[in-house]
Design a protein around this motif. Structure first.
Motif, PDB file in Angstrom:
ATOM      1  N   GLU A 243       0.836  -1.199   0.000  1.00 48.49           N
ATOM      2  CA  GLU A 243       0.000   0.000   0.000  1.00 48.49           C
ATOM      3  C   GLU A 243       0.878   1.259   0.000  1.00 48.49           C
ATOM      4  N   LEU A 244       1.938   1.219   0.797  1.00 47.02           N
ATOM      5  CA  LEU A 244       2.874   2.335   0.849  1.00 47.02           C
ATOM      6  C   LEU A 244       3.547   2.539  -0.499  1.00 47.02           C
ATOM      7  N   ALA A 245       3.956   1.461  -1.121  1.00 43.92           N
ATOM      8  CA  ALA A 245       4.617   1.556  -2.426  1.00 43.92           C
ATOM      9  C   ALA A 245       3.703   2.213  -3.457  1.00 43.92           C
ATOM     10  N   THR A 246       2.430   1.865  -3.436  1.00 45.20           N
ATOM     11  CA  THR A 246       1.473   2.478  -4.363  1.00 45.20           C
ATOM     12  C   THR A 246       1.323   3.967  -4.079  1.00 45.20           C
ATOM     13  N   ALA A 247       1.208   4.327  -2.811  1.00 40.41           N
ATOM     14  CA  ALA A 247       1.081   5.737  -2.432  1.00 40.41           C
ATOM     15  C   ALA A 247       2.353   6.517  -2.803  1.00 40.41           C
ATOM     16  N   LEU A 248       3.511   5.901  -2.568  1.00 40.19           N
ATOM     17  CA  LEU A 248       4.766   6.557  -2.929  1.00 40.19           C
ATOM     18  C   LEU A 248       4.874   6.772  -4.433  1.00 40.19           C
ATOM     19  N   ASN A 249       4.449   5.793  -5.193  1.00 41.30           N
ATOM     20  CA  ASN A 249       4.466   5.924  -6.647  1.00 41.30           C
ATOM     21  C   ASN A 249       3.558   7.080  -7.085  1.00 41.30           C
ATOM     22  N   ASP A 250       2.379   7.178  -6.490  1.00 38.35           N
ATOM     23  CA  ASP A 250       1.474   8.282  -6.810  1.00 38.35           C
ATOM     24  C   ASP A 250       2.070   9.619  -6.399  1.00 38.35           C
ATOM     25  N   ASN A 251       2.732   9.649  -5.253  1.00 40.68           N
ATOM     26  CA  ASN A 251       3.375  10.879  -4.793  1.00 40.68           C
ATOM     27  C   ASN A 251       4.496  11.296  -5.749  1.00 40.68           C
ATOM     28  N   ARG A 252       5.266  10.319  -6.199  1.00 38.36           N
ATOM     29  CA  ARG A 252       6.352  10.617  -7.139  1.00 38.36           C
ATOM     30  C   ARG A 252       5.786  11.153  -8.456  1.00 38.36           C
ATOM     31  N   LYS A 253       4.697  10.566  -8.930  1.00 35.18           N
ATOM     32  CA  LYS A 253       4.047  11.056 -10.155  1.00 35.18           C
ATOM     33  C   LYS A 253       3.558  12.493  -9.966  1.00 35.18           C
ATOM     34  N   LEU A 254       2.952  12.759  -8.805  1.00 37.71           N
ATOM     35  CA  LEU A 254       2.464  14.106  -8.521  1.00 37.71           C
ATOM     36  C   LEU A 254       3.602  15.121  -8.540  1.00 37.71           C
ATOM     37  N   TRP A 255       4.700  14.779  -7.889  1.00 37.46           N
ATOM     38  CA  TRP A 255       5.843  15.689  -7.867  1.00 37.46           C
ATOM     39  C   TRP A 255       6.464  15.835  -9.253  1.00 37.46           C
ATOM     40  N   SER A 256       6.382  14.822 -10.085  1.00 36.12           N
ATOM     41  CA  SER A 256       6.848  14.946 -11.472  1.00 36.12           C
ATOM     42  C   SER A 256       5.989  15.960 -12.219  1.00 36.12           C
ATOM     43  N   ILE A 257       4.694  15.893 -11.992  1.00 41.09           N
ATOM     44  CA  ILE A 257       3.788  16.869 -12.613  1.00 41.09           C
ATOM     45  C   ILE A 257       4.128  18.270 -12.128  1.00 41.09           C
ATOM     46  N   PHE A 258       4.362  18.414 -10.825  1.00 44.51           N
ATOM     47  CA  PHE A 258       4.730  19.721 -10.271  1.00 44.51           C
ATOM     48  C   PHE A 258       6.007  20.256 -10.920  1.00 44.51           C
ATOM     49  N   THR A 259       7.030  19.419 -11.042  1.00 44.13           N
ATOM     50  CA  THR A 259       8.298  19.909 -11.584  1.00 44.13           C
ATOM     51  C   THR A 259       8.177  20.289 -13.056  1.00 44.13           C
ATOM     52  N   VAL A 260       7.358  19.566 -13.800  1.00 40.38           N
ATOM     53  CA  VAL A 260       7.127  19.950 -15.203  1.00 40.38           C
ATOM     54  C   VAL A 260       6.429  21.307 -15.252  1.00 40.38           C
ATOM     55  N   ASP A 261       5.425  21.489 -14.394  1.00 39.53           N
ATOM     56  CA  ASP A 261       4.708  22.760 -14.357  1.00 39.53           C
ATOM     57  C   ASP A 261       5.624  23.899 -13.920  1.00 39.53           C
ATOM     58  N   ILE A 262       6.448  23.636 -12.934  1.00 41.05           N
ATOM     59  CA  ILE A 262       7.379  24.654 -12.438  1.00 41.05           C
ATOM     60  C   ILE A 262       8.334  25.098 -13.543  1.00 41.05           C
ATOM     61  N   ALA A 263       8.754  24.166 -14.376  1.00 39.48           N
ATOM     62  CA  ALA A 263       9.720  24.470 -15.436  1.00 39.48           C
ATOM     63  C   ALA A 263       9.085  25.123 -16.663  1.00 39.48           C
ATOM     64  N   SER A 264       7.754  25.128 -16.728  1.00 44.18           N
ATOM     65  CA  SER A 264       7.101  25.694 -17.916  1.00 44.18           C
ATOM     66  C   SER A 264       7.254  27.208 -17.955  1.00 44.18           C
ATOM     67  N   LYS A 265       7.323  27.730 -19.163  1.00 50.70           N
ATOM     68  CA  LYS A 265       7.519  29.171 -19.356  1.00 50.70           C
ATOM     69  C   LYS A 265       6.427  30.014 -18.723  1.00 50.70           C
ATOM     70  N   GLY A 266       5.202  29.558 -18.775  1.00 46.77           N
ATOM     71  CA  GLY A 266       4.078  30.351 -18.290  1.00 46.77           C
ATOM     72  C   GLY A 266       3.872  30.313 -16.788  1.00 46.77           C
ATOM     73  N   ASN A 267       4.723  29.608 -16.050  1.00 47.54           N
ATOM     74  CA  ASN A 267       4.531  29.516 -14.611  1.00 47.54           C
ATOM     75  C   ASN A 267       4.811  30.869 -13.952  1.00 47.54           C
ATOM     76  N   PRO A 268       3.815  31.414 -13.234  1.00 43.57           N
ATOM     77  CA  PRO A 268       3.963  32.769 -12.678  1.00 43.57           C
ATOM     78  C   PRO A 268       4.685  32.847 -11.329  1.00 43.57           C
ATOM     79  N   LEU A 269       5.079  31.717 -10.762  1.00 45.65           N
ATOM     80  CA  LEU A 269       5.740  31.743  -9.457  1.00 45.65           C
ATOM     81  C   LEU A 269       7.083  32.461  -9.548  1.00 45.65           C
ATOM     82  N   PRO A 270       7.494  33.101  -8.450  1.00 47.58           N
ATOM     83  CA  PRO A 270       8.820  33.737  -8.421  1.00 47.58           C
ATOM     84  C   PRO A 270       9.915  32.696  -8.634  1.00 47.58           C
ATOM     85  N   ASP A 271      11.002  33.125  -9.274  1.00 40.93           N
ATOM     86  CA  ASP A 271      12.090  32.200  -9.619  1.00 40.93           C
ATOM     87  C   ASP A 271      12.661  31.470  -8.403  1.00 40.93           C
TER      88      ASP A 271
END
Length: 123
Positions: free
Chosen positions: A49-77
């Protein structure tokens, strides 16, 4: 259906709170974090169960990092850099947890800190 029931039905959707991107992010992070905590509390029996949750967490953070790296991301550098580093740490630490060489607590703490930031309205 009488007029009163029709009115209640028509306006019931208006009672539902507006769902923002931050609310959605919070809910997803909270759900995954709860799953990690619950699985950890089960000890060895909860490892799959933990492994499944960790895999989902890793996928979520991958999505975050792709979004963070996108040109249109308005967050401060500087915030983007910090979040990117957290994403990288999460990726590496998850591998260690799956290998049973590290504890899941740092991942839970990171997610909890992000949820606090989302709740407080921080961007």
């Amino acid at each position: 259906m009488n007029a009163l029931l029709k009115a209640k039905s028509a306006y019931s959707a208006a009672k539902t709170p507006t769902r923002t991107a931050k609310n959605f992010e919070y809910e997803v992070i909270a759900r995954i974090t709860r799953r990690m905590i619950t699985a950890t509390q089960k000890g060895r029996d909860g490892f799959n169960e933990l492994a499944t949750a960790l895999n989902d967490n890793r996928k979520l953070w991958s999505i975050f990092t792709v979004d963070i790296a996108s040109k249109g991301n308005p967050l401060p550098d500087d915030l983007k850099q910090n979040l990117f580093e957290l994403g990288e740490f999460t990726r590496q630490h998850t591998t260690k947890v799956l290998q049973r060489k590290a504890d899941v607590r740092p991942l839970v703490e990171i997610n909890t800190a992000i949820m606090r930031g989302l709740r407080s309205g921080a961007s």
